[in-house]
Write a protein that holds these residues in place. Sequence first.
Motif, PDB file in Angstrom:
ATOM      1  N   GLY A  65      43.864  43.007  29.067  1.00 38.08           N
ATOM      2  CA  GLY A  65      44.892  42.873  28.059  1.00 38.08           C
ATOM      3  C   GLY A  65      46.304  42.947  28.585  1.00 38.08           C
ATOM      4  O   GLY A  65      47.248  42.862  27.827  1.00 38.08           O
ATOM      5  N   MET A  66      46.491  43.104  29.894  1.00 31.42           N
ATOM      6  CA  MET A  66      47.831  43.238  30.429  1.00 31.42           C
ATOM      7  C   MET A  66      48.572  41.916  30.390  1.00 31.42           C
ATOM      8  O   MET A  66      47.978  40.852  30.525  1.00 31.42           O
ATOM      9  N   VAL A  67      49.876  42.018  30.221  1.00 35.31           N
ATOM     10  CA  VAL A  67      50.743  40.883  30.452  1.00 35.31           C
ATOM     11  C   VAL A  67      51.617  41.238  31.633  1.00 35.31           C
ATOM     12  O   VAL A  67      51.619  42.366  32.091  1.00 35.31           O
ATOM     13  N   GLY A  68      52.392  40.252  32.132  1.00 35.20           N
ATOM     14  CA  GLY A  68      53.167  40.530  33.317  1.00 35.20           C
ATOM     15  C   GLY A  68      52.281  40.517  34.544  1.00 35.20           C
ATOM     16  O   GLY A  68      51.329  39.752  34.652  1.00 35.20           O
ATOM     17  N   ALA A  69      52.586  41.388  35.498  1.00 27.70           N
ATOM     18  CA  ALA A  69      51.844  41.414  36.759  1.00 27.70           C
ATOM     19  C   ALA A  69      50.619  42.309  36.655  1.00 27.70           C
ATOM     20  O   ALA A  69      50.474  43.106  35.747  1.00 27.70           O
ATOM     21  N   GLY A  70      49.726  42.186  37.636  1.00 26.65           N
ATOM     22  CA  GLY A  70      48.562  43.048  37.711  1.00 26.65           C
ATOM     23  C   GLY A  70      47.475  42.716  36.712  1.00 26.65           C
ATOM     24  O   GLY A  70      46.660  43.570  36.375  1.00 26.65           O
ATOM     25  N   ARG A  71      47.413  41.469  36.236  1.00 31.25           N
ATOM     26  CA  ARG A  71      46.448  41.116  35.200  1.00 31.25           C
ATOM     27  C   ARG A  71      45.076  40.850  35.789  1.00 31.25           C
ATOM     28  O   ARG A  71      44.936  40.535  36.973  1.00 31.25           O
ATOM     29  N   ASP A  72      44.060  40.958  34.931  1.00 30.03           N
ATOM     30  CA  ASP A  72      42.691  40.688  35.373  1.00 30.03           C
ATOM     31  C   ASP A  72      42.130  39.413  34.751  1.00 30.03           C
ATOM     32  O   ASP A  72      40.928  39.161  34.808  1.00 30.03           O
ATOM     33  N   ASP A  73      43.002  38.574  34.160  1.00 33.21           N
ATOM     34  CA  ASP A  73      42.523  37.343  33.524  1.00 33.21           C
ATOM     35  C   ASP A  73      42.821  36.117  34.385  1.00 33.21           C
ATOM     36  O   ASP A  73      42.946  35.006  33.873  1.00 33.21           O
ATOM     37  N   HIS A  74      42.943  36.313  35.699  1.00 31.69           N
ATOM     38  CA  HIS A  74      43.297  35.214  36.593  1.00 31.69           C
ATOM     39  C   HIS A  74      42.126  34.284  36.873  1.00 31.69           C
ATOM     40  O   HIS A  74      42.314  33.178  37.376  1.00 31.69           O
ATOM     41  N   GLY A  75      40.882  34.734  36.566  1.00 31.24           N
ATOM     42  CA  GLY A  75      39.725  33.862  36.692  1.00 31.24           C
ATOM     43  C   GLY A  75      39.141  33.752  38.080  1.00 31.24           C
ATOM     44  O   GLY A  75      38.247  32.925  38.309  1.00 31.24           O
ATOM     45  N   MET A  76      39.609  34.563  39.024  1.00 30.78           N
ATOM     46  CA  MET A  76      39.089  34.512  40.388  1.00 30.78           C
ATOM     47  C   MET A  76      38.148  35.687  40.643  1.00 30.78           C
ATOM     48  O   MET A  76      38.383  36.797  40.173  1.00 30.78           O
ATOM     49  N   THR A  77      37.092  35.429  41.394  1.00 29.12           N
ATOM     50  CA  THR A  77      36.179  36.503  41.770  1.00 29.12           C
ATOM     51  C   THR A  77      36.708  37.213  43.013  1.00 29.12           C
ATOM     52  O   THR A  77      37.580  36.691  43.733  1.00 29.12           O
ATOM     53  N   ARG A  78      36.168  38.382  43.276  1.00 31.11           N
ATOM     54  CA  ARG A  78      36.551  39.113  44.482  1.00 31.11           C
ATOM     55  C   ARG A  78      36.250  38.280  45.731  1.00 31.11           C
ATOM     56  O   ARG A  78      37.008  38.288  46.706  1.00 31.11           O
ATOM     57  N   GLU A  79      35.136  37.572  45.701  1.00 29.37           N
ATOM     58  CA  GLU A  79      34.750  36.769  46.846  1.00 29.37           C
ATOM     59  C   GLU A  79      35.740  35.616  47.084  1.00 29.37           C
ATOM     60  O   GLU A  79      36.081  35.319  48.237  1.00 29.37           O
ATOM     61  N   GLU A  80      36.193  34.983  45.997  1.00 32.74           N
ATOM     62  CA  GLU A  80      37.164  33.890  46.143  1.00 32.74           C
ATOM     63  C   GLU A  80      38.487  34.396  46.696  1.00 32.74           C
ATOM     64  O   GLU A  80      39.108  33.751  47.555  1.00 32.74           O
ATOM     65  N   ILE A  81      38.929  35.548  46.197  1.00 30.62           N
ATOM     66  CA  ILE A  81      40.177  36.128  46.691  1.00 30.62           C
ATOM     67  C   ILE A  81      40.044  36.509  48.162  1.00 30.62           C
ATOM     68  O   ILE A  81      40.933  36.231  48.983  1.00 30.62           O
ATOM     69  N   ALA A  82      38.920  37.138  48.517  1.00 32.16           N
ATOM     70  CA  ALA A  82      38.705  37.551  49.898  1.00 32.16           C
ATOM     71  C   ALA A  82      38.675  36.352  50.836  1.00 32.16           C
ATOM     72  O   ALA A  82      39.188  36.406  51.964  1.00 32.16           O
ATOM     73  N   GLU A  83      38.085  35.238  50.379  1.00 34.97           N
ATOM     74  CA  GLU A  83      38.001  34.043  51.210  1.00 34.97           C
ATOM     75  C   GLU A  83      39.390  33.479  51.495  1.00 34.97           C
ATOM     76  O   GLU A  83      39.710  33.089  52.636  1.00 34.97           O
ATOM     77  N   ILE A  84      40.245  33.429  50.462  1.00 31.95           N
ATOM     78  CA  ILE A  84      41.618  32.943  50.642  1.00 31.95           C
ATOM     79  C   ILE A  84      42.385  33.866  51.577  1.00 31.95           C
ATOM     80  O   ILE A  84      43.102  33.417  52.478  1.00 31.95           O
ATOM     81  N   GLN A  85      42.252  35.175  51.372  1.00 34.58           N
ATOM     82  CA  GLN A  85      42.986  36.115  52.210  1.00 34.58           C
ATOM     83  C   GLN A  85      42.518  36.076  53.655  1.00 34.58           C
ATOM     84  O   GLN A  85      43.320  36.266  54.575  1.00 34.58           O
TER      85      GLN A  85
END
Length: 321
Positions: A65-85
């Motif tokens: 439910g957050m707006v602004g930064a730190g949201r969890d509605d970005h639609g990416m999985t932990r694995e997808e984020i880890a792969e990009i990083q």
Amino acid sequence: MKLERMRLWFAPSDFSNTVITHLGAIRRSTLPTQRVTSAPRKHPPCVCAGLVAQDYLNTNTRGAGMVGAGRDDHGMTREEIAEIQSRYGLGPNLAADLAVLTAIWWEEQVDLRLLLIQRKNKPFQGQWALPGGFVDMDEDLETAARRELQEETGIGDLGSTPIEQLGAFGNPWRDPRSRVVSAVFLAWVRHGDLPEPQGGDEAASAEFVSLRQGIPVDKQDKPLRLAFDHDVVLQKVWQRVRLQTAQSSIPLVLLPERFSTRQLVALYEALIGPSESQPLLTWLQHHDWIRPEGSWWVRGDRVHHEARPAWTVPPLVPIVS
């Protein structure tokens, strides 16, 4: 704009103190040779240039439910984020975004519009955002903002209207992929000077959406869901728009070549609220920003001959408290 575009690193000591005003301000001597892997602080400061207001919303509660930064509605999985990083690192990376403000007229009624793109890819796929993306290593910030505008909307020319850098936004959690600092620009442009936007690159579509008191809305006047922390960014954009309205001739660029008193009042009411025609006309004429032409008004000679509008004039006190 793909993440590969920007591989610009800041020294770790610069995280909380650097304010991005120009690409040339980044000292090459401080560029680290290794990626930053230290964990973020619990209460990291927001990197903002001359901006008031909140560092970010709900500092201690990153979640639903957050707006602004730190949201969890970005639609990416932990694995997808880890792969990009793993491929591109944790950053910091530098981006440039551009808020293009215009107005559409129906006789004496005005509809303020803001240019937004609908994101094609994750994160925040399908959500709306300001046109923008990562800065190339050989680019000035304004050059990058204009290039991204052309790539994502097809608009390659904003005319002679100068664009203003509002500041930098650097919440550590504004982008789930990496640490991203974004320089944000503002441009006021007459609608007739712009082509119809066409989505391209990272944009599934591009559109001038209605703006109600600084909030982008859909055709049912419901607020649009914005990507990243662009709701916070637009709060600051709207504050600057109102300040420019009260202290400069910039808003007059949104009017037709010839305009009526009712059109003039309608524009100022859309920007800063209820306005009385006579104090407004007196203030604008005093600064030679408008002049009569028959039963119409036109922009004054001072507006046409100044490279940039005056910023030190007394504000429109009867209108802005």
